[in-house]
Design an enzyme around this catalytic site. Structure first.
Site, PDB file in Angstrom:
ATOM      1  N   CYS A   2       2.930  -0.187  11.294  1.00 40.17           N
ATOM      2  CA  CYS A   2       3.518   0.573  12.407  1.00 40.17           C
ATOM      3  C   CYS A   2       4.459  -0.283  13.258  1.00 40.17           C
ATOM      4  O   CYS A   2       4.238  -1.484  13.402  1.00 40.17           O
ATOM      5  CB  CYS A   2       2.421   1.097  13.306  1.00 40.17           C
ATOM      6  SG  CYS A   2       1.253   2.127  12.455  1.00 40.17           S
ATOM      7  N   ARG A  27       9.023  -3.264   7.357  1.00 45.59           N
ATOM      8  CA  ARG A  27       7.591  -3.539   7.514  1.00 45.59           C
ATOM      9  C   ARG A  27       6.726  -2.497   6.818  1.00 45.59           C
ATOM     10  O   ARG A  27       5.523  -2.688   6.695  1.00 45.59           O
ATOM     11  CB  ARG A  27       7.243  -3.557   9.007  1.00 45.59           C
ATOM     12  CG  ARG A  27       7.932  -4.674   9.757  1.00 45.59           C
ATOM     13  CD  ARG A  27       7.861  -4.429  11.233  1.00 45.59           C
ATOM     14  NE  ARG A  27       6.486  -4.452  11.675  1.00 45.59           N
ATOM     15  CZ  ARG A  27       5.988  -5.369  12.493  1.00 45.59           C
ATOM     16  NH1 ARG A  27       6.749  -6.320  12.928  1.00 45.59           N
ATOM     17  NH2 ARG A  27       4.741  -5.330  12.866  1.00 45.59           N
ATOM     18  N   TRP A  75       2.501   3.777   9.803  1.00 44.20           N
ATOM     19  CA  TRP A  75       1.942   3.469   8.490  1.00 44.20           C
ATOM     20  C   TRP A  75       0.512   3.980   8.554  1.00 44.20           C
ATOM     21  O   TRP A  75      -0.310   3.475   9.317  1.00 44.20           O
ATOM     22  CB  TRP A  75       1.985   1.960   8.255  1.00 44.20           C
ATOM     23  CG  TRP A  75       1.562   1.518   6.892  1.00 44.20           C
ATOM     24  CD1 TRP A  75       2.356   1.442   5.777  1.00 44.20           C
ATOM     25  CD2 TRP A  75       0.269   1.054   6.488  1.00 44.20           C
ATOM     26  NE1 TRP A  75       1.624   0.972   4.716  1.00 44.20           N
ATOM     27  CE2 TRP A  75       0.341   0.731   5.121  1.00 44.20           C
ATOM     28  CE3 TRP A  75      -0.954   0.897   7.154  1.00 44.20           C
ATOM     29  CZ2 TRP A  75      -0.743   0.246   4.406  1.00 44.20           C
ATOM     30  CZ3 TRP A  75      -2.039   0.421   6.436  1.00 44.20           C
ATOM     31  CH2 TRP A  75      -1.925   0.102   5.072  1.00 44.20           C
ATOM     32  N   ASN A 101       0.323   0.969  18.176  1.00 43.12           N
ATOM     33  CA  ASN A 101       0.043   0.141  16.990  1.00 43.12           C
ATOM     34  C   ASN A 101      -1.382  -0.356  17.138  1.00 43.12           C
ATOM     35  O   ASN A 101      -1.778  -0.760  18.237  1.00 43.12           O
ATOM     36  CB  ASN A 101       0.959  -1.086  16.937  1.00 43.12           C
ATOM     37  CG  ASN A 101       2.360  -0.736  16.493  1.00 43.12           C
ATOM     38  OD1 ASN A 101       2.659   0.414  16.223  1.00 43.12           O
ATOM     39  ND2 ASN A 101       3.227  -1.735  16.433  1.00 43.12           N
ATOM     40  N   GLY A 102      -2.132  -0.370  16.054  1.00 43.03           N
ATOM     41  CA  GLY A 102      -3.510  -0.863  16.119  1.00 43.03           C
ATOM     42  C   GLY A 102      -4.498   0.226  15.757  1.00 43.03           C
ATOM     43  O   GLY A 102      -4.106   1.272  15.208  1.00 43.03           O
ATOM     44  N   GLU A 482      -1.273 -16.140  -7.741  1.00 47.03           N
ATOM     45  CA  GLU A 482      -0.120 -15.552  -7.066  1.00 47.03           C
ATOM     46  C   GLU A 482       0.711 -14.705  -8.044  1.00 47.03           C
ATOM     47  O   GLU A 482       1.200 -13.628  -7.690  1.00 47.03           O
ATOM     48  CB  GLU A 482       0.724 -16.677  -6.425  1.00 47.03           C
ATOM     49  CG  GLU A 482       2.071 -16.290  -5.872  1.00 47.03           C
ATOM     50  CD  GLU A 482       2.031 -15.214  -4.797  1.00 47.03           C
ATOM     51  OE1 GLU A 482       0.950 -14.829  -4.347  1.00 47.03           O
ATOM     52  OE2 GLU A 482       3.121 -14.724  -4.449  1.00 47.03           O
ATOM     53  N   LYS A 486       1.559 -10.803  -7.543  1.00 53.15           N
ATOM     54  CA  LYS A 486       2.935 -10.305  -7.529  1.00 53.15           C
ATOM     55  C   LYS A 486       3.089  -9.127  -8.485  1.00 53.15           C
ATOM     56  O   LYS A 486       3.678  -8.114  -8.160  1.00 53.15           O
ATOM     57  CB  LYS A 486       3.849 -11.444  -7.955  1.00 53.15           C
ATOM     58  CG  LYS A 486       5.079 -11.737  -7.247  1.00 53.15           C
ATOM     59  CD  LYS A 486       5.149 -12.116  -5.821  1.00 53.15           C
ATOM     60  CE  LYS A 486       4.229 -11.509  -4.836  1.00 53.15           C
ATOM     61  NZ  LYS A 486       4.045 -12.263  -3.628  1.00 53.15           N
ATOM     62  N   GLU A 489       1.292  -5.954  -7.157  1.00 54.45           N
ATOM     63  CA  GLU A 489       1.960  -5.384  -5.982  1.00 54.45           C
ATOM     64  C   GLU A 489       3.165  -4.529  -6.346  1.00 54.45           C
ATOM     65  O   GLU A 489       3.320  -3.447  -5.810  1.00 54.45           O
ATOM     66  CB  GLU A 489       2.506  -6.526  -5.116  1.00 54.45           C
ATOM     67  CG  GLU A 489       1.608  -7.004  -4.032  1.00 54.45           C
ATOM     68  CD  GLU A 489       2.345  -7.960  -3.115  1.00 54.45           C
ATOM     69  OE1 GLU A 489       2.821  -9.000  -3.591  1.00 54.45           O
ATOM     70  OE2 GLU A 489       2.440  -7.667  -1.919  1.00 54.45           O
ATOM     71  N   HIS A 505     -16.324 -18.181 -19.461  1.00 57.49           N
ATOM     72  CA  HIS A 505     -17.460 -17.812 -18.601  1.00 57.49           C
ATOM     73  C   HIS A 505     -17.420 -16.328 -18.242  1.00 57.49           C
ATOM     74  O   HIS A 505     -18.069 -15.902 -17.295  1.00 57.49           O
ATOM     75  CB  HIS A 505     -17.465 -18.675 -17.341  1.00 57.49           C
ATOM     76  CG  HIS A 505     -17.579 -20.132 -17.643  1.00 57.49           C
ATOM     77  ND1 HIS A 505     -18.743 -20.692 -18.125  1.00 57.49           N
ATOM     78  CD2 HIS A 505     -16.663 -21.127 -17.596  1.00 57.49           C
ATOM     79  CE1 HIS A 505     -18.539 -21.991 -18.331  1.00 57.49           C
ATOM     80  NE2 HIS A 505     -17.281 -22.273 -18.020  1.00 57.49           N
ATOM     81  N   LYS A 604       4.681  -4.661   5.065  1.00 56.57           N
ATOM     82  CA  LYS A 604       5.104  -6.053   5.094  1.00 56.57           C
ATOM     83  C   LYS A 604       4.256  -6.878   6.050  1.00 56.57           C
ATOM     84  O   LYS A 604       3.862  -7.991   5.743  1.00 56.57           O
ATOM     85  CB  LYS A 604       6.581  -6.125   5.512  1.00 56.57           C
ATOM     86  CG  LYS A 604       7.152  -7.524   5.563  1.00 56.57           C
ATOM     87  CD  LYS A 604       7.207  -8.143   4.177  1.00 56.57           C
ATOM     88  CE  LYS A 604       7.646  -9.578   4.184  1.00 56.57           C
ATOM     89  NZ  LYS A 604       7.306 -10.257   2.918  1.00 56.57           N
TER      90      LYS A 604
HETATM   91  O1  M6R Z   1       2.632 -12.438   6.919  1.00 60.29           O
HETATM   92  P1  M6R Z   1       1.498 -13.067   6.174  1.00 60.29           P
HETATM   93  O2  M6R Z   1       1.929 -14.217   5.343  1.00 60.29           O
HETATM   94  O3  M6R Z   1       0.362 -13.447   7.072  1.00 60.29           O
HETATM   95  O4  M6R Z   1       0.973 -11.953   5.202  1.00 60.29           O
HETATM   96  C1  M6R Z   1      -0.160 -12.131   4.417  1.00 60.29           C
HETATM   97  C2  M6R Z   1      -0.238 -11.119   3.323  1.00 60.29           C
HETATM   98  O5  M6R Z   1      -0.336  -9.829   3.861  1.00 60.29           O
HETATM   99  C3  M6R Z   1       0.973 -11.186   2.401  1.00 60.29           C
HETATM  100  O6  M6R Z   1       1.155 -12.451   1.862  1.00 60.29           O
HETATM  101  C4  M6R Z   1       0.842 -10.168   1.255  1.00 60.29           C
HETATM  102  O7  M6R Z   1      -0.179 -10.538   0.396  1.00 60.29           O
HETATM  103  C5  M6R Z   1       2.189 -10.061   0.534  1.00 60.29           C
HETATM  104  N1  M6R Z   1       2.563  -8.686   0.403  1.00 60.29           N
HETATM  105  C6  M6R Z   1       2.203 -10.709  -0.778  1.00 60.29           C
HETATM  106  O8  M6R Z   1       3.366 -10.540  -1.488  1.00 60.29           O
END
Ligand code: M6R
Length: 609
Positions: A2, A27, A75, A101-102, A482, A486, A489, A505, A604
């Protein structure tokens, strides 16, 4: 997530608010709305589901102008993305308008009490209780500010709120608890927002609200009262001494691709003036004031979420190897609930691209009274984490707009490398060699990026699979995690990252001809060990895509595909592999036809816990 924008002044603020909301688009949001308090008319409200352009189109038909405007991008948390659920929300008599927001955790209890008192509700949101609660207290006290204070006293949770009302047409109220809010003072008006980037388009003169602050803006004056300390104070004006960099797409089709191609420049900026490869020494101005404290640190806890957490894992390996200080990396969302002894000789490092991640902020709040040193590795200048830590190092990666973090991850790892060397502060063969490698990293990444067509072809070959494993050892392990994140996502493909040694394992049970593995060997030293795991996978008919910095003719034909990374040493191969995996995920997503910059269900900046 948001976003909030507000305007109060003498001219028309509708366009300013609309532009501000657009600035917050990256965002992530699913609906948007504005409310205008007009001097001689009833309040005007407009909300639309979907893009801000929908709101803009509807607004054009109305020809509305107003000198007191509040706007919001939502959001969804409580209730689906519908017009009714989007903000601003209003009270039953449509005199009080709120953007929020929140999360209000006790909204169901408040809602029930208000229903018992005769109030009705049109949305599924937690926010709608707020204007009605203010309304309830206003009816009792006939004092609007008092009514706000009483209402805030009943709320449990987090909030950044703008409150505007036709009962007081020339005043805008703002308040926060655990969610950012900043006010900017332009020549003839005040603009408020949840993100300073919105303000920077108008002015560099800002004030950040603190938790429990309730600000009343009237004309160009702002009065702040802290509802916890009960102190009334003049705003502390700060000058944002940076300008927003141009971050247009240029010739790139999406931000994710642009940001991956930004990486070489990002590293140059992150290391500029900070490294001396000939001497093998690092200078990090942001840590200078706390160096004497850092000398007595015997334990480091890194807290972060998502991609920043994986950068933190990289940091654990780096700091332990280079500076001999024991490090633990904890998911910020878990750290809050972990009961563990923390001594004053501990340093907590928060890593965050946005600097606004609620869980990471909560982790720092938890250690606030422990007397520990709190450091930040943050990209967004002036963000909450950069302000609530004792010291820190900025990533200087520039604005990252795509939801999937790419260039910020690389700069976090580079900063952690520099931090490890700074903590050790010894000029030796190792420090000179690592810094030389860091200096050469941008050109190696450029070399890798020049092979984008080869990577695209590989991605297209693998995009048909429904499941993936990513494996690696040592520094390649966080890279594998990571890489898997990626891919999920941006392509919604099931992907898991594993330490290569863990295959037998458990995960090996899943392997068959339909379950490919992306094996990362950025570090030559671990080649043979990881290759044994690859052979175990091949023996079970699992397809293997090897990403390696070691050219090996013997093993080339033992895997289905191989991508050779530019030659490097230390942990640099694992960073190069991470960039390969970012491009791999990007091209898989494109091949499947998804919106790579705005993956479904994600935002974001994750500003709720
Ligand atoms: O802004 P931040 O680095 O604290 O965000 C943390 C995660 O929300 C962020 O890295 C998220 O996992 C990304 N979308 C990854 O690509």
């Amino acid at each position: 997530m948001c976003g909030i924008v507000g305007y109060i002044g003498n001219a028309d603020g509708v366009d300013y608010v609309l532009e501000g909301l657009k600035e917050l688009e990256y965002r992530g949001y699913d609906s948007a709305g504005i409310a205008c308090i007009n001097k001689d008319q009833d309040p005007f409200l407009l909300k639309e589901v979907g893009r801000i352009t929908n709101l803009e189109k509807s607004l054009k038909k109305q020809k509305i102008s107003s000198s007191l405007v509040i706007g919001h991008t939502r959001w969804a948390t409580h209730g689906k993305p519908t017009k009714n659920n989007s903000h601003p929300h209003y009270n039953n008599s449509k005199t009080i308008y709120v953007v929020h927001n929140g999360i209000i955790e006790n909204y169901l209890d408040i809602k029930k009490e208000l229903i018992d008192k005769g109030y009705s509700f049109y949305s599924e949101t937690d926010t709608e209780v707020i204007p009605n609660l203010i309304d309830y207290y206003y009816a009792k006290t006939k004092d609007f500010k008092k009514a706000i204070k009483l209402a805030l006293g009943d709320l449990r949770g987090t909030y950044a709120l703008l409150i505007a009302s036709s009962l007081l047409k020339d005043k805008l109220y703002l308040t926060r608890l655990g969610s950012p809010l900043v006010a900017g003072f332009a020549k003839d008006y005040i603009v408020v927002a949840s993100d300073q980037n919105v303000i920077l388009k108008h002015t560099q003169k800002v004030t950040y609200l603190e938790d429990f602050d309730l600000a009343e803006i009237s004309g160009n004056k702002i009065k702040i009262e802290n509802l916890k300390t009960l102190k009334v104070y003049d705003p502390k004006i700060e000058i944002l001494d940076f300008n927003l960099k141009e971050d247009s797409l240029n010739d790139f089709p999406d931000y994710m691709l642009k940001e991956i191609f930004d990486i070489p420049e990002t590293i140059r900026l992150a290391t500029k003036g900070r490294i001396d490869p000939k001497k093998g020494l690092v200078k990090l101005g942001g840590l200078d004031n706390v160096m004497s404290q850092l000398e007595h640190i015997d334990r480091i806890i890194i807290v972060a979420c998502g991609t920043s957490y994986y950068a933190g894992m990289f940091g654990e390996y780096l700091i332990e190897e280079i500076s001999d200080i024991p490090v633990e990396v904890v998911l910020a969302s878990e750290f809050k609930y972990k009961k563990e002894p923390i001594s004053r000789s501990t340093c907590v490092i928060a890593i965050s691209q946005s600097g606004e991640t609620a869980d990471t902020i909560a982790a720092l709040e938890k250690v606030k009274d422990f007397g520990v040193l709190k450091l930040g590795i943050v990209n967004v200048i002036g963000s909450t984490i950069s302000r609530i830590t004792d010291a820190g190092v900025y990533c200087h990666a520039g604005t990252e707009k795509a939801v999937a973090s790419t260039k910020a991850f690389v700069s976090q790892v580079v900063i952690l490398t520099l931090m490890s060397l700074r903590l050790k502060n010894v000029s030796n063969k190792q420090s000179k060699q690592i810094l030389k490698e860091i200096e050469n990293l941008p050109s190696k990444i450029e070399e890798l990026l020049s092979k984008k067509n080869e990577i695209k072809k590989l991605s297209q070959k693998y995009s048909k699979y429904k499941d993936f494993l990513f494996i690696g050892r040592g520094y390649d392990y966080p890279t594998a995690l990571e890489g898997a994140l990626k891919l999920k996502e941006v392509s919604y493909i099931h992907a898991e990252g594993y330490a290569a040694g863990e295959m037998k394992h458990g995960p090996l049970a899943m392997i068959d001809q339909n379950f490919p593995t992306v094996a990362v060997i950025g570090d030559e030293v671990l080649y043979e060990k990881t290759f044994s795991n690859i052979e175990e996978i091949r023996a079970r008919k699992g397809p293997v895509l090897l990403v390696s910095s070691t050219l090996n003719k013997k093993t080339k034909n033992m895997v289905d595909d191989v991508f050779y990374l530019p030659k490097s040493s230390n942990h640099i191969g694992s960073i190069l592999a991470a960039v390969f995996l970012q491009l791999f995920a990007y091209y898989v997503s494109k091949d499947l036809g998804f919106n790579v910059d705005r993956p479904r269900n994600l935002a974001k900046s994750v500003t709720v816990e």
